[in-house]
Motif scaffolding. Structure first.
Motif, PDB file in Angstrom:
ATOM      1  N   ALA A  42     -10.917  -1.935  -4.049  1.00 43.65           N
ATOM      2  CA  ALA A  42     -11.028  -2.528  -2.471  1.00 43.65           C
ATOM      3  C   ALA A  42     -11.555  -1.590  -1.793  1.00 43.65           C
ATOM      4  N   ASP A  70     -11.961   0.210   1.717  1.00 46.37           N
ATOM      5  CA  ASP A  70     -10.921   0.571   2.747  1.00 46.37           C
ATOM      6  C   ASP A  70     -11.912   0.772   4.071  1.00 46.37           C
ATOM      7  N   GLU A 111       0.873  -1.133   0.047  1.00 46.65           N
ATOM      8  CA  GLU A 111      -0.003   0.075   0.127  1.00 46.65           C
ATOM      9  C   GLU A 111       0.964   1.291  -0.169  1.00 46.65           C
ATOM     10  N   ASN A 124      -4.708   4.677  -2.250  1.00 46.38           N
ATOM     11  CA  ASN A 124      -5.844   5.288  -1.710  1.00 46.38           C
ATOM     12  C   ASN A 124      -6.665   6.339  -2.664  1.00 46.38           C
ATOM     13  N   LYS A 157     -11.015  -4.409   3.315  1.00 41.85           N
ATOM     14  CA  LYS A 157     -10.189  -4.321   4.130  1.00 41.85           C
ATOM     15  C   LYS A 157     -10.750  -4.026   5.235  1.00 41.85           C
ATOM     16  N   ALA A 215      -1.205  -0.774  -4.126  1.00 39.57           N
ATOM     17  CA  ALA A 215      -2.659  -0.212  -3.829  1.00 39.57           C
ATOM     18  C   ALA A 215      -2.451   1.128  -3.292  1.00 39.57           C
ATOM     19  N   GLU A 248      -8.071   1.959  -3.249  1.00 42.70           N
ATOM     20  CA  GLU A 248      -8.781   1.593  -2.248  1.00 42.70           C
ATOM     21  C   GLU A 248      -9.825   2.811  -2.091  1.00 42.70           C
TER      22      GLU A 248
END
Length: 811
Positions: A704, A706, A586, A644, A727, A642, A676
């Motif tokens: 994903a 988060d 990440e 955000n 997650k 990954a 994410e």
């Protein structure tokens, strides 16, 4: 052409002139006889005087002085004999037919006997002994006659006295004209003159004068005629002009009358006794009364009772002093309906300055007033809760500050922000969110009981103004009640909705002396409590103000962080729990500010979202993460990075297109990128977010959710979302070894993910016990300090190399 006044005057002048000329000529014609008589009289008097002198001279010579002896030879020399000869000679010499004689009705000489006209004179003198003149005309009027009396004097007695006393030769020769006494009338001096020549001369003068008068009169009349014609022409022009002006004026008056009659304004005329004397159609339409129903009545029939006596007293005073009044009147129609009119009342004066009438002109503004009230309400009140809005509150706060200054008391300003309202609104929808706000606003208003001003500033933020001598103490008690109120569940169609409130308080004058300053500081206090604990209240203090200043400083430096190369990516590995292999990492951004030092993400990320810098930072993070990952891939490290994505970035409808365009420019394969997204970003606008995520997933990007479990995602949401991984938030992992509830929640999340075909990643794994439980539950991947904290790129590469060597050694 119509006879005008000037023509009539001219005709009257002509007639009058003719009458005057005729009167003058008649007078002058009559005056001819008068002049003739006067001339003859004067001539006769002269002849008489001559004859008298002649007689007296001869009488004196013969009878008094005896200069000449009177005898038969001298007798013809006496006037009685010689006058006839003298008369004839006078006529011959003058060319005039005239006779001079002394005559008597008892003559001695027959030639001296009086004729009829002379006898009349004698008779006249006998009858009027005091008269000395006699004048007349002959019957044919051609001859004029003048006579004067001859009376016997003393010396006349020698010839005409008693016969015994007269001269002998007289007695012998004459037998008549004796016996007279002194003073007796003997006869008359007779003067006869032919008047024809004189009359002809006078008539000639008369006719000459008449012709001259006629000539002058004609000239005068011609001048008058020309003058009258000119005056008449001017009069015609003036009359025509006047007629045109009258016609125009009549048209104007008719037009004005039609305008007044058909005017949309209501017009009413009253006399000085306030009785209605005239109204127009607008009045009938506005009031519903017909004209005949109100004539002679008082305007008070329109009274609605809205205005008190003092209102009309002031109105009357203004009309009397200024001559007019204007303002708004609430009146009543015939059907009882109240309406509002904008009216003006004027006093109408005559030429003497006396008031004769009053005119009231009014316009129905009921609808306009309603629109103004509506506009005012929209401008000053919140349409959802019907509470005063920010503008209304601020103006009333300004007034309250002025009053507080005068009375020397405090004010407290409370800013209340509902906790978690955004999630309620996003989850249940805006309609339910609005219903929630309306119910909360009603509950707060009930708590305040109308004692304090309540306003909605917008969104889920409310403001309360407390005016009291000890406002701070009152505000504290109000906050306690408000927190209890907001903590109670709100029932929305059978659902119990929980919220809370964060309240910031500023106090006048301690925290500021102006409305802007007080609002700003209450806002600072509210955000202070909201950022730390929520569901509480806090009074403003200077430390909070410093925090706000620090925030401004942070924003200022944040805007230059990219241009100054102050951002850096740290990488935390994602471990496959079943094999222990590192399958990805990440990317986490760090900010090394030259001025502020190392700034933690929890400090600058929310600020970047608030000020809009998060989009620019997000693009930089994505580009840098792909660049670094591409370099590691080139070195043989098969890693998926990954990144955000902020909720702010997801609001960009072109986010998917822009992201894929960036990857294409960099030549980065989409299968090595995972994005994410937080639950809050998805719930904010689910349909739009699903559309964006679908485009990314179709392009090969893994997705994903988060921090799963901290939001309000449901199975229905998850089922619709195009995602690959969940997650689990660190808060569920921290106590998983101690708290069975956390284990149950994590098991439920893993089971749900399995049913949806999703992989599960646990964040915040810090010790072996947590890892073991997660392995037993069936979690796929873990992240946390157990294996590695976030590392700079160089350190992360070293970590990869160390792990790889260790695995090879184990093998």
């Amino acid at each position: 052409m119509k006879t005008n006044k000037t023509g009539k005057i001219f005709s009257a002048v002509v007639v009058l002139f003719i009458l005057l000329v005729v009167a003058k000529q008649v007078f002058e014609y009559r005056n001819v006889s008068y002049l003739e008589e006067k001339v003859i009289r004067e001539e006769s008097k002269s002849l008489r005087a001559f004859l008298t002198a002649f007689r007296q001279t001869y009488q004196k010579l013969f009878l008094t002085d005896h200069v000449v002896e009177l005898n038969e030879q001298t007798l013809p020399l006496l006037p009685a004999v010689s006058i006839g000869q003298i008369s004839k000679e006078f006529g011959r010499l003058t060319g005039r037919r005239a006779s001079l004689a002394t005559v008597s009705d008892r003559p001695r000489n027959p030639e001296n006997r009086a004729d009829l006209i002379e006898q009349k004179a004698i008779d006249y003198f006998r009858a009027n002994p005091d008269q000395e003149e006699y004048f007349s005309r002959t019957a044919d009027g051609r001859q004029l006659f003048f006579a004067s009396p001859i009376r016997i004097k003393k010396h006349c007695l020698k010839c005409h006295g008693n016969p015994s006393e007269t001269l002998d030769w007289i007695r012998k020769q004459y037998d008549t004209a004796f016996g007279y006494r002194e003073g007796d009338l003997r006869g008359v001096v007779s003067i006869k003159i032919d008047g024809q020549p004189l009359r002809a001369s006078l008539l000639q003068d008369y006719f000459t004068n008449s012709l001259f008068t006629l000539f002058i009169g004609l000239l005068f009349l011609s001048g008058i005629f020309l003058l009258v014609r000119r005056i008449n022409a001017q009069d015609v022009l003036f009359q025509n002009s006047l007629e045109r002006k009258i016609q125009e004026r009549t048209k104007d008056l008719a037009l004005a009358s039609r305008i007044i009659e058909n005017s949309v304004e209501s017009i009413m005329v009253t006399d000085t006794q306030r009785r209605i004397v005239s109204v127009n159609n607008g009045f009938e339409k506005a009031t519903g009364y017909r004209r005949e129903e109100v004539l002679g009545k008082s305007p008070s029939l329109l009274s609605s009772g809205w205005h008190g006596p003092e209102f009309f007293t002031e109105m009357e005073r203004e009309i009397q002093q200024q001559g007019y009044w204007e303002g708004e009147l609430y009146e009543r129609r015939k059907n009882g309906e109240i309406y509002v009119s904008l009216a003006s009342i004027s006093a109408i004066q005559n030429e003497a300055g006396e008031v004769e009438h009053y005119v009231a002109i009014s316009y129905d503004i009921t609808e306009k007033k309603a629109r103004e009230d509506e506009i005012y309400h929209l401008a000053y009140y919140d349409p959802l809760t019907k509470l005063p809005n920010r503008r209304n509150f601020t103006e009333r706060l300004d007034q309250a500050i002025i009053l507080a200054q005068r009375k020397k008391h405090q004010l407290a300003l409370l800013l209340l922000d509902l906790d978690n309202f955004k999630y309620i609104n996003d989850t249940l929808g805006h309609i339910k969110g609005d219903q929630f706000l309306q119910q909360v606003a009603g509950d707060i208003d009930h708590i305040l009981q109308g004692r304090h001003l309540l306003a909605r500033f917008g969104g889920d933020e409310f403001a309360i103004l407390v005016e009291a001598a000890q406002a701070q103490d009152v505000a504290t008690r109000i906050c306690q009640g408000l927190l209890e109120c907001c903590a109670r569940p709100v029932d929305l169609e059978g659902k119990q909705i929980f919220s809370g409130a964060s309240i910031g308080i500023s106090v006048y004058p301690a925290d500021g002396e102006g409305s802007d300053e007080l609002i700003k500081r209450a806002d600072t206090a509210m955000y202070f409590i909201k950022a730390r604990e929520k569901n509480g209240y806090k009074f403003f203090n200077e430390a909070m103000n410093q925090e706000s200043l620090d925030k401004l400083d942070l924003i200022s430096n944040l805007k230059t962080c990219i241009s100054k190369n102050e951002l850096e990516l740290y990488y935390q590995p994602k471990i496959e729990l079943s094999t222990g292999r590192i399958l990805g990492m990440e990317a986490l951004v760090r900010w090394h500010s030259k001025k502020l030092g190392l700034v933690a993400p929890y400090r600058f990320i929310p600020v970047a979202e608030e000020c809009g810098m998060i989009r620019e930072i997000g693009r930089w993070v994505l580009q840098e993460a792909c660049r670094q990952t591409a370099a590691w891939l080139a070195e043989g490290w098969p890693l998926k990075v990954a990144v955000n994505v902020s909720a702010v970035e997801m609001r960009d409808p072109q986010f998917a297109e822009n992201t894929l365009a960036l990857l294409r420019r960099m030549g980065f394969a989409t299968e090595y990128l995972e994005l994410e997204v937080t639950e809050s970003a998805i719930i904010e606008d689910t349909d739009r977010v699903i559309e964006i995520l679908s485009k990314l997933q179709e392009a090969g990007v893994d997705l994903a959710i988060d921090d799963f479990g901290t939001g309000y995602s449901s199975m229905n949401h998850l089922k619709r979302l195009p995602i690959d991984n969940l997650k689990i938030d660190k808060s569920f992992i921290d106590d998983i070894t101690l708290n069975m509830e956390d284990q149950v929640i994590v098991k439920a999340i893993v089971a749900m993910a399995r049913s949806l075909g999703l992989a599960v990643v646990a964040e915040g794994v810090e010790h072996d016990g947590q890892q073991e439980i997660l392995r037993q539950i069936g979690c796929d991947y873990i992240q946390g300090y157990l294996h590695s904290k976030p590392l700079p790129a160089a350190d992360f590469l070293a970590f990869l190399q160390d792990r790889d060597q260790a695995r090879q050694g184990d093998a």
